[in-house]
Motif scaffolding. Sequence first.
Motif, PDB file in Angstrom:
ATOM      1  N   VAL A 122       0.855  -1.190   0.000  1.00 46.95           N
ATOM      2  CA  VAL A 122       0.000   0.000   0.000  1.00 46.95           C
ATOM      3  C   VAL A 122       0.890   1.240   0.000  1.00 46.95           C
ATOM      4  CG1 VAL A 122      -1.724   1.317   1.288  1.00 46.95           C
ATOM      5  CG2 VAL A 122      -1.887  -1.179   1.183  1.00 46.95           C
ATOM      6  N   SER A 123       0.598   2.185  -0.866  1.00 48.14           N
ATOM      7  CA  SER A 123       1.387   3.420  -0.970  1.00 48.14           C
ATOM      8  C   SER A 123       0.564   4.600  -0.483  1.00 48.14           C
ATOM      9  CB  SER A 123       1.821   3.655  -2.423  1.00 48.14           C
ATOM     10  OG  SER A 123       2.650   2.616  -2.881  1.00 48.14           O
ATOM     11  N   ASP A 128      -1.855  14.719   5.086  1.00 44.89           N
ATOM     12  CA  ASP A 128      -1.853  16.018   5.770  1.00 44.89           C
ATOM     13  C   ASP A 128      -2.668  15.869   7.049  1.00 44.89           C
ATOM     14  OD1 ASP A 128      -0.467  17.014   3.606  1.00 44.89           O
ATOM     15  OD2 ASP A 128      -2.238  17.853   2.630  1.00 44.89           O
ATOM     16  N   TRP A 129      -2.089  16.330   8.169  1.00 44.37           N
ATOM     17  CA  TRP A 129      -2.778  16.190   9.452  1.00 44.37           C
ATOM     18  C   TRP A 129      -2.495  17.437  10.289  1.00 44.37           C
ATOM     19  CZ3 TRP A 129      -1.912  11.528  13.311  1.00 44.37           C
ATOM     20  CH2 TRP A 129      -2.870  11.618  14.325  1.00 44.37           C
ATOM     21  N   SER A 130      -3.491  18.244  10.460  1.00 49.02           N
ATOM     22  CA  SER A 130      -3.344  19.476  11.245  1.00 49.02           C
ATOM     23  C   SER A 130      -4.262  19.424  12.461  1.00 49.02           C
ATOM     24  CB  SER A 130      -3.687  20.703  10.395  1.00 49.02           C
ATOM     25  OG  SER A 130      -5.036  20.653   9.966  1.00 49.02           O
ATOM     26  N   THR A 131      -3.782  19.988  13.571  1.00 46.48           N
ATOM     27  CA  THR A 131      -4.536  19.982  14.820  1.00 46.48           C
ATOM     28  C   THR A 131      -4.369  21.314  15.532  1.00 46.48           C
ATOM     29  OG1 THR A 131      -4.184  17.586  15.080  1.00 46.48           O
ATOM     30  CG2 THR A 131      -4.858  18.814  17.032  1.00 46.48           C
ATOM     31  N   ASN A 132      -5.470  21.865  15.982  1.00 47.16           N
ATOM     32  CA  ASN A 132      -5.473  23.058  16.823  1.00 47.16           C
ATOM     33  C   ASN A 132      -5.961  22.652  18.213  1.00 47.16           C
ATOM     34  OD1 ASN A 132      -4.832  24.299  14.459  1.00 47.16           O
ATOM     35  ND2 ASN A 132      -6.609  25.633  14.378  1.00 47.16           N
ATOM     36  N   ILE A 133      -5.243  23.062  19.246  1.00 47.73           N
ATOM     37  CA  ILE A 133      -5.601  22.614  20.587  1.00 47.73           C
ATOM     38  C   ILE A 133      -5.405  23.723  21.604  1.00 47.73           C
ATOM     39  CG2 ILE A 133      -3.278  21.670  21.001  1.00 47.73           C
ATOM     40  CD1 ILE A 133      -4.634  19.475  22.674  1.00 47.73           C
ATOM     41  N   SER A 134      -6.329  23.762  22.559  1.00 45.17           N
ATOM     42  CA  SER A 134      -6.230  24.689  23.685  1.00 45.17           C
ATOM     43  C   SER A 134      -6.737  23.973  24.926  1.00 45.17           C
ATOM     44  CB  SER A 134      -7.065  25.949  23.438  1.00 45.17           C
ATOM     45  OG  SER A 134      -7.117  26.756  24.612  1.00 45.17           O
ATOM     46  N   ALA A 135      -5.978  24.055  26.015  1.00 48.73           N
ATOM     47  CA  ALA A 135      -6.377  23.427  27.276  1.00 48.73           C
ATOM     48  C   ALA A 135      -6.970  24.443  28.248  1.00 48.73           C
ATOM     49  CB  ALA A 135      -5.186  22.728  27.914  1.00 48.73           C
ATOM     50  N   MET A 165       5.532   5.188   2.226  1.00 47.48           N
ATOM     51  CA  MET A 165       5.248   6.623   2.246  1.00 47.48           C
ATOM     52  C   MET A 165       5.930   7.254   1.038  1.00 47.48           C
ATOM     53  SD  MET A 165       3.406   6.955   5.040  1.00 47.48           S
ATOM     54  CE  MET A 165       3.439   8.708   5.350  1.00 47.48           C
ATOM     55  N   ARG A 166       5.154   7.565   0.014  1.00 44.45           N
ATOM     56  CA  ARG A 166       5.722   8.126  -1.213  1.00 44.45           C
ATOM     57  C   ARG A 166       6.185   9.563  -1.041  1.00 44.45           C
ATOM     58  NH1 ARG A 166       7.361   3.904  -4.043  1.00 44.45           N
ATOM     59  NH2 ARG A 166       5.663   2.469  -4.594  1.00 44.45           N
ATOM     60  N   ASN A 167       5.528  10.289  -0.135  1.00 47.77           N
ATOM     61  CA  ASN A 167       5.891  11.680   0.133  1.00 47.77           C
ATOM     62  C   ASN A 167       5.896  11.909   1.638  1.00 47.77           C
ATOM     63  OD1 ASN A 167       5.912  12.883  -2.702  1.00 47.77           O
ATOM     64  ND2 ASN A 167       3.846  12.008  -2.640  1.00 47.77           N
ATOM     65  N   ILE A 190      -4.446  10.149   0.986  1.00 49.68           N
ATOM     66  CA  ILE A 190      -4.671   9.465  -0.291  1.00 49.68           C
ATOM     67  C   ILE A 190      -3.727   8.265  -0.341  1.00 49.68           C
ATOM     68  CG2 ILE A 190      -4.575   9.615  -2.799  1.00 49.68           C
ATOM     69  CD1 ILE A 190      -5.135  12.574  -2.593  1.00 49.68           C
ATOM     70  N   ALA A 191      -4.294   7.080  -0.503  1.00 53.34           N
ATOM     71  CA  ALA A 191      -3.506   5.844  -0.569  1.00 53.34           C
ATOM     72  C   ALA A 191      -3.958   5.022  -1.766  1.00 53.34           C
ATOM     73  CB  ALA A 191      -3.668   5.038   0.711  1.00 53.34           C
TER      74      ALA A 191
END
Length: 226
Positions: A122-123, A128-135, A165-167, A190-191
């Motif tokens: 599997v490729s 892309d993984w973005s997270t915004n966090i506030s405690a 992981m191609r990129n 995308i895989a």
Amino acid sequence: MWILGIIVIVLLLLIMAVLLSVIRFELWIKKHGKDDEVVLNIRMLYGLIRLHYELPILKFENLKKGILIKVEKKKNIRKKENMTKETRVDKRKVDYWHEQFVKLLEATDSFLTWMKKTLSHVSIMKLDWSTNISAGDAAYTAIATGMVWSTKGSMIGWLSYHVRMRNPPNLFVVPVFDDKPQFSTEVSCIAQISCGYAIYAGLVLMVRILKVKGGIKKWKSILFKV
């Protein structure tokens, strides 16, 4: 004879085209506060076959009721098969799925070995993984940000070990210094896997099932229940 030869050549070209095609998976996950959305698109045979799964509702109610999931499924082959289904995932259902998975392991010769080898083909073309966090507090927000970075790093490390992981993945963790706790995250992935290898993996799985006495019967029983 020459007509038969043309037919054979055309069939060989079609088979080759199928084997050289890829199965493409596009996954998008978004969570912002109480709003959740999960979308999965699957494309096969150069887009001739398309499957669309959408989870517009993914809500945790309580420890007893568990998670309420609403799934919308669409196909471009038979429109009448488009469907919407709601289900609840609680501890009892998770335990049941775990029990069925253990039965599948018992009904297949070296199932985990097969799974690892299949995943290695599997490729991951994009992640892309973005997270915004506030405690709700600057110090706690900084600690939470470090924990999220650590969790993402561990998950990407495991993923990189099992798939190609191609990129390089694009990971972001943004601390939000606000008085109110908040959490939002968005994943775009995308895989793809070669259709030829997917067919080969399916045949290998069938052989491994046949090696176990009663394996086919157990698989049919479990898949029917699911």
